[in-house]
Scaffold this motif. Structure first.
Motif, PDB file in Angstrom:
ATOM      1  N   GLU A   1       0.827  -1.198   0.000  1.00  0.00           N
ATOM      2  CA  GLU A   1       0.000   0.000   0.000  1.00  0.00           C
ATOM      3  C   GLU A   1       0.868   1.257   0.000  1.00  0.00           C
ATOM      4  O   GLU A   1       0.571   2.245  -0.681  1.00  0.00           O
TER       5      GLU A   1
ATOM      6  N   PRO B   1      -8.596   7.549   4.347  1.00  0.00           N
ATOM      7  CA  PRO B   1      -7.215   7.408   4.818  1.00  0.00           C
ATOM      8  C   PRO B   1      -7.164   6.976   6.281  1.00  0.00           C
ATOM      9  O   PRO B   1      -7.860   7.538   7.135  1.00  0.00           O
TER      10      PRO B   1
ATOM     11  N   ARG C   1      -4.412   4.822   9.416  1.00  0.00           N
ATOM     12  CA  ARG C   1      -3.115   4.244   9.742  1.00  0.00           C
ATOM     13  C   ARG C   1      -3.253   2.887  10.412  1.00  0.00           C
ATOM     14  O   ARG C   1      -2.378   2.036  10.300  1.00  0.00           O
TER      15      ARG C   1
ATOM     16  N   GLN D   1      -8.099   1.801   2.882  1.00  0.00           N
ATOM     17  CA  GLN D   1      -7.428   3.060   2.579  1.00  0.00           C
ATOM     18  C   GLN D   1      -8.125   3.801   1.449  1.00  0.00           C
ATOM     19  O   GLN D   1      -8.159   5.028   1.431  1.00  0.00           O
TER      20      GLN D   1
ATOM     21  N   SER E   1      -6.565   7.629  12.336  1.00  0.00           N
ATOM     22  CA  SER E   1      -6.432   8.306  11.053  1.00  0.00           C
ATOM     23  C   SER E   1      -5.933   9.728  11.258  1.00  0.00           C
ATOM     24  O   SER E   1      -6.193  10.348  12.296  1.00  0.00           O
TER      25      SER E   1
END
Length: 452
Positions: A229, A384, A386, A380, A404
């Motif tokens: 990614e 968005p 993490r 994602q 995020s």
């Protein structure tokens, strides 16, 4: 057949003493290596006779040393006990036996023991005892797989493992000159590097991995997805990879195919902390795991659980070297089916339809279960993020925690809609943004967990 001309030996691998070939200090490890290869690749009848004898030894030891096991096995000869007649062993029973009786090996046995524990990913951490002999077996058996699969021993070996929070810089690196371990005096194998990390800096983790130039990368599959990614397939192409080995979770078929598209094979291992290696994935039949018959006997329970339309049994494992803490018909929490042989020609039991734990499946109102796999790459694209964790907390409710850099109400709704589309419209999905996810002490950070 193992052809040693294909494997690099050290220039001084052999002994210079009269009437010696292998150095005395290497003989024990090499003998065990050859015994394991002979056992797992040789005559099925001989192997099953050995297993029967070892099972009787373990049962007799447990019967003699433990009140718990004496009551469970009964007063008769251990060699006459039918394994399938014994009750299944639960985690709670392991905990009770260990707490009440401790290790079933003493100093008088001349074998050192130590306490060990599982990660607790099942929700019930298990503390138990292992012997020094268990550690030696696990190390030699792991290396034997590379020989049995005719792998290049010159390649570097790297294990990447998430860990509980640690001080800056958020990772710990341990190195060894030779991944052959106890067999390093004989084999000129590549370097070994262990990377334990808690840092959220994925770029730094990728840099650490690349600096090791891994030929064999042992890693939870979701991190390979995260690498792709962030940097695309070019990152994997930049590594001298010969094999990716998934740990802690299964390798999604789509990810396997993606890696194969650039010439990198991605295989799974089937093991557990309690007994070590359970099976090795077949090189030609990805759905089959050849049981490590030198270590365990694996059964399928009679009661079945329907998952994705397949009737799967609970896998029960008996450890043939479990003298410190016996594991006999132990319910490891995984689901699958047992076949007597593999389509590849391997003449030994295999585990197929290996699903993983019930905790990894979503439970429907009608009692059936279904797999729930949400790819980070797809998430994602929705919004968005993490990091995320998904939990089923009620029959109709799935909750999701998300870390995020762009937390918005609209993003939470989009993520919830995506998960609902994967899980099914019968579920309510609530997504919320958090500063950090409380994973607890377990190094296994399960992306999804059923708590129903």
């Amino acid at each position: 057949m193992v052809d040693f001309s294909r494997f690099p030996l050290r220039p001084n691998a052999f002994s210079e003493r009269p009437l010696n070939i292998v150095k005395p200090e290497d003989k024990a490890a090499f003998a065990l290596l050859m015994e394991l290869v002979l056992l797992e690749t040789g005559s099925r009848a001989a192997r099953e006779a050995w297993q029967k004898a070892q099972l009787a030894n373990v049962l007799g030891h447990a019967q003699k040393r433990s009140r718990f096991w004496a009551a469970r096995i009964g007063p008769g000869k251990a060699s006459a006990v039918k394994l399938r007649k014994l009750p299944e062993q639960t985690r709670a029973e392991v905990l009770a036996q260990v707490k009440g009786e401790g290790p079933l090996l003493t100093r008088a046995d001349g074998v050192a023991t130590k306490a060990h524990f599982t990660s607790g990913s099942s929700g019930q951490p298990v503390t138990f005892h292992v012997s020094e002999a268990n550690a030696i077996y696990n190390e030699i058996r792991s290396f034997a797989q590379y020989l049995m699969e005719d792998r290049d021993l010159r390649a570097n070996w790297v294990r990447l493992k998430p860990a509980p929070p640690m001080p800056a810089p958020g990772y710990k690196i341990t190195r060894a000159d030779n991944f052959a371990g106890r067999l390093g005096g004989l084999f000129a194998a590549g370097k070994a590097t262990f990377i334990d990390f808690s840092t959220r800096d994925l770029g730094e983790v990728m840099r650490l991995v690349k600096s090791c130039q891994p030929g064999y990368l042992i890693v939870p599959p979701r991190y390979i997805e995260m690498f792709i990614e962030q940097a695309g397939l070019d990152y994997l192409k930049s590594l001298p990879l010969k094999l990716l080995i998934g740990i802690a979770e299964g390798v999604p078929e789509e990810l396997r195919k993606t890696c194969e598209s650039i010439g990198v094979t991605f295989v799974s291992t089937y093991s557990c902390e309690e007994v070590g290696v359970v099976g090795a994935q077949c090189r030609t039949q990805p759905d089959c795991f050849h049981v490590a018959t030198s270590n365990v006997i694996v059964e399928e329970s009679d009661d079945k659980v329907e998952v994705d339309g397949k009737a799967l049994g609970r896998l029960l494992v008996t450890h043939l070297h479990g003298y410190a803490t016996p594991f006999i018909r132990y319910d490891v929490g995984d689901l699958g089916t047992i076949q007597e042989s593999c389509p590849c020609g391997h003449d030994g039991p295999v585990v197929t339809n290996l699903f993983g734990r019930l905790l990894s499946s979503v439970k429907r109102r009608d009692g059936t279960r279904a797999s729930l796999y949400v790819r980070g790459q797809e998430m994602q694209r929705v919004h968005p993020l993490r990091e995320f964790r998904i939990r089923q907390t009620a029959l109709d409710l799935i909750e999701m925690d998300v870390v995020s850099d762009e937390p918005t109400p609209e993003g939470a709704l989009k993520l919830a809609d995506y998960v609902r589309a994967v899980a099914g419209e019968e579920f309510r999905v609530e997504a919320r943004f958090v500063d950090a996810i409380d994973w607890g002490p377990s190094p296994k950070r399960l992306a999804f967990r059923c708590e129903v």
